[in-house]
Design a protein around this motif. Sequence first.
Motif, short mmCIF file in Angstrom:
data_model
loop_
_atom_site.label_atom_id
_atom_site.label_comp_id
_atom_site.label_asym_id
_atom_site.label_seq_id
_atom_site.Cartn_x
_atom_site.Cartn_y
_atom_site.Cartn_z
N VAL A 107 14.82 23.33 63.22
CA VAL A 107 14.75 21.91 62.86
C VAL A 107 16.00 21.22 63.39
N VAL A 108 15.80 20.20 64.19
CA VAL A 108 16.91 19.41 64.73
C VAL A 108 16.98 18.09 63.96
N GLU A 109 18.12 17.83 63.36
CA GLU A 109 18.34 16.56 62.67
C GLU A 109 19.39 15.77 63.44
N THR A 110 19.03 14.54 63.80
CA THR A 110 19.96 13.73 64.58
C THR A 110 20.85 12.89 63.66
N LYS A 111 21.91 12.38 64.23
CA LYS A 111 22.84 11.54 63.47
C LYS A 111 22.19 10.22 63.08
N GLY A 117 19.28 10.13 61.83
CA GLY A 117 18.43 10.41 60.67
C GLY A 117 17.04 10.89 60.99
N THR A 118 16.71 11.06 62.27
CA THR A 118 15.39 11.56 62.64
C THR A 118 15.42 13.09 62.71
N THR A 119 14.25 13.69 62.55
CA THR A 119 14.15 15.14 62.64
C THR A 119 13.00 15.54 63.56
N ALA A 120 13.12 16.72 64.14
CA ALA A 120 12.06 17.29 64.96
C ALA A 120 12.13 18.79 64.80
N ASN A 121 10.97 19.44 64.85
CA ASN A 121 10.98 20.90 64.72
C ASN A 121 10.15 21.54 65.81
N GLY A 122 10.49 22.76 66.12
CA GLY A 122 9.78 23.49 67.16
C GLY A 122 10.48 24.78 67.50
N ALA A 135 25.81 15.37 71.32
CA ALA A 135 26.55 14.28 70.67
C ALA A 135 25.68 13.51 69.69
N GLU A 136 24.36 13.60 69.85
CA GLU A 136 23.44 12.88 68.97
C GLU A 136 22.94 13.74 67.81
N VAL A 137 23.24 15.05 67.86
CA VAL A 137 22.70 15.99 66.89
C VAL A 137 23.65 16.20 65.71
N GLU A 138 23.08 16.12 64.50
CA GLU A 138 23.84 16.39 63.29
C GLU A 138 23.81 17.88 62.97
#
Length: 232
Positions: free
Chosen positions: A155-159, A161-166, A191-194
Amino acid sequence: LLLPIVKDDKQDLELRRQATRALAKNKTGAQELIKLAQSKLLAKDLEIAAGSALSTATWKDIKSQAEKLFPAPQSKDKKPLPAITDLVKSKGNVGKGELVFAKQGTCANCHVVNGVGKEVGPNLSEIGKKLSREAVFESILYPSASISHNFETYVVETKAGTTANGVLVSKTPSEVSIKGADAIVRTFKSAEVETVTRSPISLMPADLHQAMTTQDLIDVVEYLLTLREARK
């Protein structure tokens, strides 16, 4: 030896899953899993592995308790599916199973067989010589019980506030790429990933069996077991 591993949430999750499955293979271990579940001390991430493993128990008292703690999945007609120990005794129709695989089972949306399909999950062209009949049923009914190496969900959560999984495709100091269930690869700049975290839940839907009757499920497993040599 296995019980402390199951209880230790600092241990690797897949190791704990395998310890759970191994515990269920002997009566004393199975009883300990039942006790953990009854006292609400069994980790949520291990419930699927425990339910899957205990569904094949041969001890009537343990099987009865497990059925109450881990209800059987339901088929398309809203009826509980037979236990895996009963499903493996049934013979299916290979031709009908191939149709189920391609259509209502939607398996081809994420798996490739002999060059046909989308490569999100493992290639199934030779699955028939890799897994037993019991293991194939289990992988469909409980996809999160044991996730193939290199096909874990992230799961990738961006700074923002959006998320994507794969499935993780690549991760470098500058970017991370994951492939979603739609087979589309999405790339995020570091740089965009939390956060980037591994999920205990398989990308494979846990309710595929609800689109199939019991016979459909038996047929698609019969088909999968014929896939033993990849065609070029």
